[in-house]
Design a protein around this motif. Sequence first.
Motif, short mmCIF file in Angstrom:
data_model
loop_
_atom_site.label_atom_id
_atom_site.label_comp_id
_atom_site.label_asym_id
_atom_site.label_seq_id
_atom_site.Cartn_x
_atom_site.Cartn_y
_atom_site.Cartn_z
N ASN A 1 50.80 50.30 58.79
CA ASN A 1 49.35 50.43 58.69
C ASN A 1 48.98 51.14 57.40
O ASN A 1 49.62 52.11 56.99
N VAL A 2 47.95 50.63 56.73
CA VAL A 2 47.34 51.31 55.60
C VAL A 2 46.07 51.98 56.11
O VAL A 2 45.30 51.38 56.86
N ASP A 3 45.85 53.25 55.72
CA ASP A 3 44.72 53.99 56.26
C ASP A 3 43.41 53.23 56.12
O ASP A 3 42.64 53.12 57.07
N GLN A 4 43.15 52.69 54.94
CA GLN A 4 41.88 52.00 54.73
C GLN A 4 42.04 50.95 53.64
O GLN A 4 42.76 51.14 52.67
N ALA A 5 41.34 49.84 53.82
CA ALA A 5 41.27 48.79 52.81
C ALA A 5 39.83 48.33 52.71
O ALA A 5 39.12 48.23 53.72
N ASP A 6 39.39 48.06 51.48
CA ASP A 6 38.03 47.57 51.24
C ASP A 6 38.12 46.18 50.65
O ASP A 6 38.85 45.94 49.67
N ILE A 7 37.36 45.24 51.23
CA ILE A 7 37.32 43.86 50.75
C ILE A 7 35.86 43.50 50.47
O ILE A 7 35.00 43.70 51.32
N TYR A 8 35.58 42.95 49.28
CA TYR A 8 34.21 42.65 48.92
C TYR A 8 34.18 41.50 47.93
O TYR A 8 35.20 41.12 47.34
N GLY A 9 32.99 40.93 47.75
CA GLY A 9 32.86 39.84 46.80
C GLY A 9 31.57 39.08 47.01
O GLY A 9 30.69 39.50 47.76
N PHE A 10 31.46 37.95 46.31
CA PHE A 10 30.29 37.09 46.52
C PHE A 10 30.67 35.65 46.23
O PHE A 10 31.68 35.35 45.57
N SER B 1 20.05 11.71 42.89
CA SER B 1 19.40 10.59 43.56
C SER B 1 20.00 10.48 44.95
O SER B 1 20.85 11.30 45.34
N GLU B 2 19.58 9.49 45.66
CA GLU B 2 20.10 9.30 47.00
C GLU B 2 21.59 9.03 46.98
O GLU B 2 22.31 9.33 47.93
N ASN B 3 22.10 8.50 45.87
CA ASN B 3 23.51 8.10 45.79
C ASN B 3 24.34 8.91 44.80
O ASN B 3 25.48 8.53 44.51
N PHE B 4 23.78 10.01 44.30
CA PHE B 4 24.51 10.79 43.29
C PHE B 4 24.31 12.27 43.59
O PHE B 4 23.18 12.75 43.63
N HIS B 5 25.43 13.00 43.78
CA HIS B 5 25.36 14.36 44.28
C HIS B 5 26.32 15.26 43.50
O HIS B 5 27.49 14.93 43.31
N HIS B 6 25.80 16.40 43.01
CA HIS B 6 26.61 17.43 42.37
C HIS B 6 26.69 18.66 43.28
O HIS B 6 25.73 18.99 43.97
N ARG B 7 27.84 19.33 43.21
CA ARG B 7 27.94 20.65 43.83
C ARG B 7 28.78 21.54 42.93
O ARG B 7 29.94 21.26 42.65
N LEU B 8 28.16 22.64 42.48
CA LEU B 8 28.83 23.61 41.62
C LEU B 8 28.93 24.92 42.39
O LEU B 8 27.92 25.45 42.87
N SER B 9 30.14 25.45 42.55
CA SER B 9 30.33 26.68 43.33
C SER B 9 31.20 27.67 42.57
O SER B 9 31.98 27.30 41.67
N TYR B 10 31.07 28.94 42.94
CA TYR B 10 31.84 30.01 42.31
C TYR B 10 32.20 31.03 43.38
O TYR B 10 31.42 31.31 44.30
N GLN B 11 33.41 31.60 43.27
CA GLN B 11 33.83 32.64 44.20
C GLN B 11 34.42 33.83 43.43
O GLN B 11 35.09 33.66 42.42
N TYR B 12 34.11 35.01 43.94
CA TYR B 12 34.61 36.28 43.37
C TYR B 12 35.04 37.13 44.56
O TYR B 12 34.27 37.33 45.51
N ASN B 13 36.29 37.63 44.53
CA ASN B 13 36.84 38.35 45.68
C ASN B 13 37.74 39.48 45.18
O ASN B 13 38.60 39.26 44.32
N ARG B 14 37.54 40.68 45.72
CA ARG B 14 38.36 41.83 45.39
C ARG B 14 38.70 42.61 46.66
O ARG B 14 37.98 42.52 47.66
N GLY B 15 39.78 43.38 46.58
CA GLY B 15 40.17 44.22 47.71
C GLY B 15 41.19 45.25 47.29
O GLY B 15 42.12 44.94 46.53
N GLU B 16 40.98 46.48 47.75
CA GLU B 16 41.91 47.57 47.40
C GLU B 16 42.24 48.40 48.62
O GLU B 16 41.44 48.52 49.55
N LYS B 17 43.42 48.97 48.58
CA LYS B 17 43.80 49.99 49.56
C LYS B 17 43.21 51.33 49.13
O LYS B 17 42.67 51.44 48.03
N SER B 18 43.33 52.33 49.98
CA SER B 18 42.74 53.64 49.68
C SER B 18 43.35 54.27 48.43
O SER B 18 42.73 55.11 47.78
N ASN B 19 44.57 53.85 48.04
CA ASN B 19 45.19 54.39 46.82
C ASN B 19 44.80 53.61 45.57
O ASN B 19 45.29 53.88 44.47
N GLY B 20 43.93 52.61 45.72
CA GLY B 20 43.45 51.84 44.58
C GLY B 20 44.24 50.59 44.26
O GLY B 20 43.83 49.79 43.42
#
Length: 660
Positions: A523-532, A541-560
Amino acid sequence: MVVFCYSVAALFDDCGTPLKTSFGVYLKLCALIALNTLSSNSLALNADGIEHIEVKGSRYQHALVTVDNEQVQADQITVLPEVFADWLSSTPGVTFNGQGGQFQSYSIRGFSKSRIKTEVNGVPMLTDRRAGNSVAFLPSEFIETVDIRKGPSASYYGSDAMGGVISTQLSHFDSPYLSAKFQPSNQQQSIIVAHGNELVSGALSYSSGDQSRAENGELLNDAFQSISGMLNTNYQVDDVLLTGSLLISQGDDIGKSSAQFPDDRITVYPFDNHVIANMAIEHERFGQLLFGLHDQHWQSDITRLADRQNITDYQSQTFNLLWQTDFSGLYGFQLPDEHSESFGGKLGIEWVKRNNVNISEQELTLSEALVYQQTLVDGEQGNLALFAHQYGQWQAWHWSFAARVDYIEQHQHLNTKVRVDDTYTSMSFSVNRSFSERLSVHAEAGNSFRFATLSERFFDGETPRGSTQGNANLLPEESIGGQFTINYEADSNIKLDVSSYYYQVEHYIERYNVSEDLLSYRNVDQADIYGFESSLEWHVSENFHHRLSYQYNRGEKSNGNALDDLNPDEINWRIQGYWSDWQLSNQLSYRFDKNAVGPSEIALESVLLWHVNAKWRVNKNWQLGLFFNNLTNELYRASADEDAPWQSERSIAFSVSYQP
């Protein structure tokens, strides 16, 4: 359908695996069920008050339980779906983790392994694989949709849903169907034949592949062979809706892809067998009663070159029973008529039992002389839960409150005879408001928990990663998290979603190196996970579709220090177009460098990936497909896992399908 089931049974009987007798029995039982169902339906169609109805619903129907939901369908996938994880590859917040190959596993927002709950037709997929449940045995052709649920409110699903839920709905074929695919680079091939009507559906799938190669010419240990059969049925008698499904899968000689292959370690799964069955009874007044079964038996064969051979057998059965019902008003109390439609909810009880969890091991010399044989785990786990969900509206605000109380107990029946139990209450609250026709916001907060798995507690033996020793004193993980989401529609064709999240996890369970040759858990005392995450959809048009996405994710234990299995930063651009009888999908992904890595990881370099597929409907019955994977021919790893192998080189695959 009876002939179909007995044919599948004969195929399994001829495969020569330790489970051939039980698999044949399962399939012949399937034939009897089909015969009875077809006979009943034939009579039912001529009787008064009996009709067919097809209902496909979520176990939790109201979106405010968790708003960050996404449904993936087959026509939204650009890459050739070789493994189940490919269905998730373009979803913001979801990425690959673990070693890869046929057993490629996945993480959601940095939560991985048993922190993600996976269901197939409502049946929970629970296992003791350390990398998590990859549902590798499920043929892609059998999947109709995959629902991905994220956010703190996913705690409504229980212990294994701390990071989210992956819910898979199996396909129902209501007419003859034939599909075949071929990939020359590794001789990978698959064929599916299916038939059915509105009441009963059956399908049979066979697939296999040789070892593929990475861009640098290295051979990858990803050969496999599998055969699967599926039967679905659903019909309604008066006010009672009955549904059921049975899926049987047998895999043989499945290579475990790893960076340790072939110089240090060669891992093969001689067999990987699964049975999934479920039956549901639904009545408008009395609610829904669902019973499920997942029987699994697999074996790993690990050869450490110039050293030894370890063979591990795993088997277990998971049973689940779920009853739930909708109510109107405020926790069942009726409100004035003007408010009656604005308040309601769901309550229920869930029981999940993992029975006969048995893991045994034998070690042999390279000349196949037996060194020892022992049972590592002989255990069971029970989980009983009560849950309730209430939603309502106050002026322009929509709100939702969910609560769940779990009691979990685990037993190890070997000499130690250890018993561990605990009770936990999880709650979540969410609000949603539309400020205009274009702008709405959503916020939610909740707490959740995760019990250590039986293997994390009790296993002490060899795995494809090395010698691993459990820790019986592990504390349950506990988390509290929040999420804020903005939805903006510039017009009917442009939509922007942005979500940010933060979790604080107490007693986080991590795998670590006790020594060079031994792994364990702590067990680790504490971990923080965050992002967006953000997603911009543009319907040109009815027949043409774009999707642009982005992900950012971080996480640390209590010791950094960083955690394992965090998502790398990534931009994903998917384009889908339809012209006459053509469908074109184009996906470009840019994964940034990942240098902040966990204790079991290595740094990742940036990579640009390009996948394209084109489908041509020749006529109303025939369709041809062409898939280009890794067009840029990059040398890259799917995850930062220290044992992750290179991914396959540029490849081309062909498909043909027929449906009258």
